[in-house]
Design a protein around this motif. Structure first.
Motif, mmCIF file in Angstrom:
data_model
loop_
_atom_site.group_PDB
_atom_site.id
_atom_site.type_symbol
_atom_site.label_atom_id
_atom_site.label_comp_id
_atom_site.label_asym_id
_atom_site.label_seq_id
_atom_site.Cartn_x
_atom_site.Cartn_y
_atom_site.Cartn_z
ATOM 1 N N TRP A 72 -12.829 8.005 2.011
ATOM 2 C CA TRP A 72 -11.891 7.220 0.993
ATOM 3 C C TRP A 72 -11.412 8.264 0.121
ATOM 4 O O TRP A 72 -10.358 8.061 -0.661
ATOM 5 C CB TRP A 72 -12.691 6.138 0.420
ATOM 6 N N GLU A 73 -12.197 9.282 -0.284
ATOM 7 C CA GLU A 73 -11.699 10.401 -1.144
ATOM 8 C C GLU A 73 -10.580 11.421 -0.436
ATOM 9 O O GLU A 73 -9.535 11.631 -1.220
ATOM 10 C CB GLU A 73 -12.805 11.309 -1.716
ATOM 11 N N ILE A 74 -10.788 11.558 0.884
ATOM 12 C CA ILE A 74 -9.448 12.106 1.604
ATOM 13 C C ILE A 74 -8.243 11.343 1.715
ATOM 14 O O ILE A 74 -7.242 12.011 1.482
ATOM 15 C CB ILE A 74 -10.382 12.747 2.861
ATOM 16 N N PHE A 75 -8.631 10.180 1.896
ATOM 17 C CA PHE A 75 -7.204 9.082 2.369
ATOM 18 C C PHE A 75 -7.527 7.991 1.226
ATOM 19 O O PHE A 75 -7.975 6.830 1.472
ATOM 20 C CB PHE A 75 -7.371 8.414 3.469
ATOM 21 N N PRO A 76 -7.141 8.171 -0.034
ATOM 22 C CA PRO A 76 -7.159 7.159 -1.078
ATOM 23 C C PRO A 76 -6.284 5.951 -0.716
ATOM 24 O O PRO A 76 -6.409 4.974 -1.164
ATOM 25 C CB PRO A 76 -6.893 7.815 -2.035
ATOM 26 N N ASP A 77 -5.120 6.280 -0.012
ATOM 27 C CA ASP A 77 -4.110 5.116 0.527
ATOM 28 C C ASP A 77 -4.912 4.171 1.274
ATOM 29 O O ASP A 77 -4.409 3.026 1.313
ATOM 30 C CB ASP A 77 -3.029 5.616 0.869
ATOM 31 N N ALA A 78 -5.943 4.387 1.924
ATOM 32 C CA ALA A 78 -6.502 3.407 2.861
ATOM 33 C C ALA A 78 -7.605 2.435 2.031
ATOM 34 O O ALA A 78 -8.121 1.450 2.693
ATOM 35 C CB ALA A 78 -7.319 4.379 3.835
ATOM 36 N N VAL A 79 -7.904 2.776 1.020
ATOM 37 C CA VAL A 79 -8.671 1.785 -0.017
ATOM 38 C C VAL A 79 -7.972 0.587 -0.168
ATOM 39 O O VAL A 79 -6.932 0.526 -0.504
ATOM 40 C CB VAL A 79 -9.266 2.623 -1.266
ATOM 41 N N GLY A 80 -8.788 -0.381 0.098
ATOM 42 C CA GLY A 80 -8.291 -1.986 0.122
ATOM 43 C C GLY A 80 -7.436 -2.252 1.198
ATOM 44 O O GLY A 80 -7.016 -3.191 1.370
ATOM 45 N N SER A 81 -7.282 -1.454 2.192
ATOM 46 C CA SER A 81 -6.406 -1.850 3.363
ATOM 47 C C SER A 81 -7.118 -2.522 4.488
ATOM 48 O O SER A 81 -8.438 -2.793 4.387
ATOM 49 C CB SER A 81 -5.795 -0.500 4.114
ATOM 50 N N GLU A 82 -6.576 -3.150 5.375
ATOM 51 C CA GLU A 82 -7.498 -3.797 6.380
ATOM 52 C C GLU A 82 -8.571 -2.978 7.216
ATOM 53 O O GLU A 82 -9.541 -3.471 7.318
ATOM 54 C CB GLU A 82 -6.359 -4.247 7.504
#
Length: 769
Positions: free
Chosen positions: A188-198
């Protein structure tokens, strides 16, 4: 590097004065490598090392830290043991303690003094066994790496702290990152945009519930559709992610195609329903037919009926079932396109009504070339068939009526012509008598003109029939138009003189020859001159002129000072039976066929005929255009009857004619001309007479009581010495062709013109003389 199955690896030994030790170890099967100091140990340390043996005296603190770093850089499966030979006393204990602190979590074994060889060898053997197990783990790990690397999908493993512990090559390709940027780092630190996604929510749910998950989602950062499978375990999550963008695009296109197909099928269905067309599918392997309710209506079946092949076949008229069987054989034959279109009658199952149906379809074959499916449409064509039948009947009736008319006209022509021949022959004979008074001679001329007029009217009727059937044929030759005009004027001379019509000739055309049928062109010229005489008052004028235009046509103008032609009548003046109204017909007579025949003759010559008149009382000009020969090819008159051969006055001629009046008149004319005439009225008597005498020429009627003049000519002409002239009341092209095929050199249609007959006799006898 040690391979699977080796008993021992390399032992690095750094013990000052330890030559005896190394010799002892080598004797017991250990691969010993002596090192001078700790730096050399660090340099030689690699994956083939089973153990490291160090004397405490070699442990320099700065170098120990370098050794600690080298040990920490071992792969996860490797843990090389370090055996430390401690010194005696408190200093030795302090040094050992300090070494353990520097090396941290390293696998260190301290052997206290005094050194016992047995204890060392036991420790080394234990180290060798451990290394073999570690290398087996390495091999298994490599196999796992190879297996995971072979996965085409993106495969990654997360621990329970959401850190990457493994990623394959496909993950690196999709993320665009290096392996070092992922392993050991939180996702989640590498891909913060994925936080909260499906994806984020499903990963947490799988970790909590320990239930696997499978879903597809469009991942915006990658711009791709991703098929995701999550498999939880006590250690974390294994995640498979496949790029299914192309598959999703194909499915999208498929859905759009299916939607378009559904719309198209619905439109077709509505169109077919509006057109009362039935549709069907037939599966021959199971004998099942699926068709629309319209098909049920066409075959007289209740709505909703689900028929089989037998029901379909039984509903077809018994006399038409062979059409179905033959069609199936044809569409299944090699080289067939599989398409077919047939028509047949059906008998309604419920209402017994007979209907005409048109079936169009095609067959689809399976991989083995067997018929898998027939599909197509069925349309009722009963009204069309009835209309076609009515049209065929009307056409047949019209053809029958037309044939009957032609037969009637031919028979009428024969019956009308035959009595005219003796009349003309008698008139011609009397006119040759120089003792008759002038008033009687004028009366004979009136009789002759009227008989010839009747013959011409009969010819016009027959010509009109030929034109209607497209059977008017031309026998073209090089014709001198000027000579033909002069001849036509000569034929009409008596009529022109009687009405005192002044004729003015202006034959200025330099190219005055054309390729034409001489007799037909004479007919056209005579028709126009005859009309000019008929419709021009006494003492009127007729001007005939010729000229050439720039396109090498000869243009012939006939200008009279007659009654003229109304402008509204001019467009139809060349129609059959058109005479300009009943008043003109009552006053001037005629059938109104001459100009219609003339136009058709000129059309067949590739020319044009037209009329121009300013109206009543202004006269009329008829213009004919014919393609001229660009050089004058002929000299003198072209009309064939102008030939003046020498008569064979003593020649014997066989005359065969069953009409007594015609025979008597012809015989008298021939004998007066100096010929010796043998007469027969039947085929049999003609044969007998021909066997007894040597005739040079035969003149025979074609219709005899006991046979045909064609048969007679065929028998008498075999020698090649006897020429023949045919006489007939039938003047069609087929009659003329039949006479020539039988051997006759000439054919005359009754009534016979004596001058023409005389010229023909002279010509034929001269050719044989």
């Amino acid at each position: 590097m040690e391979k699977p199955g080796e008993t021992a690896g390399t032992v690095l030994v750094a013990v000052p004065g330890g030559k005896g030790l190394m010799s002892t170890l080598a004797k017991h099967g250990f691969q010993v490598r002596a090192c001078k100091n700790l730096a050399e140990v660090i340099k030689r340390f690699d994956r083939s090392t089973d153990a490291i043996v160090l004397g405490q005296i070699t442990l320099i603190p700065s170098k120990m830290r370098l050794l600690a770093k080298a040990l920490t850089r071992q792969p996860p499966w490797s843990d090389v043991p370090l055996i430390l030979l401690a010194k005696a006393g408190s200093e030795g204990k302090k040094a050992s303690q300090r070494t353990l602190e520097i090396l941290g979590d390293a696998n260190v074994l301290v052997l206290p003094p005094p050194l016992r060889i047995v204890a060392l060898m036991t420790a080394l053997r234990a180290a060798a066994r451990t290394r073999r197990h570690q290398r087996a783990v390495r091999d298994l790990f490599n196999q796992r790496e190879a297996a995971l690397a072979s996965i085409s999908d993106a495969f990654s493993v997360l621990d329970r702290d959401w850190r990457y512990t493994y990623v394959n090559k496909r993950v690196l390709e999709l993320t665009g990152k290096r392996k070092e940027e992922l392993i050991g780092h939180v996702i989640w630190e590498i891909f913060p945009d994925a936080v909260g996604s499906e994806f984020y929510q499903r990963c947490y749910r799988a970790m909590e519930t320990q239930q696997p998950d499978h879903f597809q989602v469009f991942y915006k950062p990658w711009g791709r559709w991703v098929d995701t499978r999550i498999y939880p375990s006590s250690d974390g999550l294994a995640i498979y992610r496949a790029d299914v963008s192309e598959m999703m695009e194909q499915q999208k296109r498929l859905r759009e195609s299916e939607q378009r197909l559904h719309v198209a099928e619905e439109r077709i269905r509505l169109a077919l329903e509006a057109a009362d067309v039935g549709i069907f599918d037939y599966y021959p392997a199971v004998g099942v037919i699926r068709w629309s309710d319209r098909c049920n209506e066409l075959f007289g079946l209740p709505a909703g009926t689900k028929p089989d092949y037998v029901t379909y076949l039984n509903a077809i008229h018994p006399d038409d079932r062979h059409i179905i069987h033959e069609t199936i054989r044809e569409v299944l034959s090699p080289g067939s396109t599989g398409h077919y279109a047939i028509q047949y009658r059906a008998i309604g199952v419920a209402d017994s009504r007979e209907r005409w149906l048109e079936e169009k379809g095609r067959v689809l074959l399976d991989d083995a070339g067997r018929p898998a499916r027939f599909l197509g449409t069925i349309l009722e064509i009963t009204e069309r068939k009835l209309a076609e039948d009515a049209l065929k009947k009307a056409k047949q009736d019209a053809e029958d009526a037309n044939r009957a008319k032609d037969q009637f006209l031919a028979m009428l022509s024969h019956e009308l012509r035959t009595p005219l021949t003796p009349v003309l022959m008698t008139i011609a004979s009397l006119q040759r008598n120089h003792d008759i008074p002038d008033n009687a001679r004028r009366d004979l001329e009136v009789l002759r003109r009227n008989v010839e007029l009747e013959a011409l009217l009969i010819d016009d009727l027959l010509d009109l029939t030929r034109i209607a059937h497209g059977k008017l044929e031309l026998r073209n030759d090089a014709i001198d138009v000027h000579a033909s005009l002069n001849y036509a004027l000569g034929v009409s001379a008596s009529d022109l003189n009687e009405k005192q019509i002044k004729v003015q000739l202006d034959l200025a055309a330099k190219e005055h020859h054309c390729w034409a049928d001489a007799a037909r062109l004479q007919q056209v010229f005579w028709n126009i001159i005859k009309n000019a005489v008929k419709f021009t008052p006494a003492r009127g004028q007729l001007r005939i002129s010729t000229r050439n235009d720039a396109e090498h046509y000869i243009v012939i103008d006939f200008t009279d000072t007659g009654i003229g032609i109304n402008r509204e009548l001019q467009p139809r003046i060349f129609d059959a039976f058109e005479q300009g109204g009943s008043g003109v017909t009552n006053r001037y007579g005629g059938l109104g066929l001459g100009l219609a025949i003339s136009k058709r003759v000129i059309d067949l010559h590739g020319g044009k005929i037209s009329v121009q008149s300013e109206g009543r009382g202004t006269g009329a000009t008829f213009t004919i255009k014919l393609k001229a020969m660009e050089t004058s090819l002929l000299e003198g008159p072209a009309y064939p009857l102008d030939h003046d051969g020498s008569a064979r006055d003593s020649a014997e001629i066989l005359l065969v004619e069953d009409h007594e009046d015609t025979a008597r008149a012809l015989r008298r004319m021939l004998e007066n001309a100096g010929y010796q005439v043998g007469y027969a009225s039947t085929l049999a008597s003609a044969r007998d007479l021909a066997a007894k005498r040597h005739f040079r020429l035969v003149i025979s009627d074609l219709g005899l009581p006991d046979g045909s003049g064609l048969d007679l000519m065929g028998e008498l002409g075999d020698s090649g010495q006897l020429r023949g002239i045919a006489l007939s009341g039938f003047g069609s092209d087929s009659d003329v062709a039949a006479a020539k095929a039988a051997g006759f050199a000439a054919h005359f249609t009754k009534p016979v013109d004596w001058e023409r007959l005389r010229h023909t006799i002279h010509r034929l006898l001269d050719q044989r003389g």
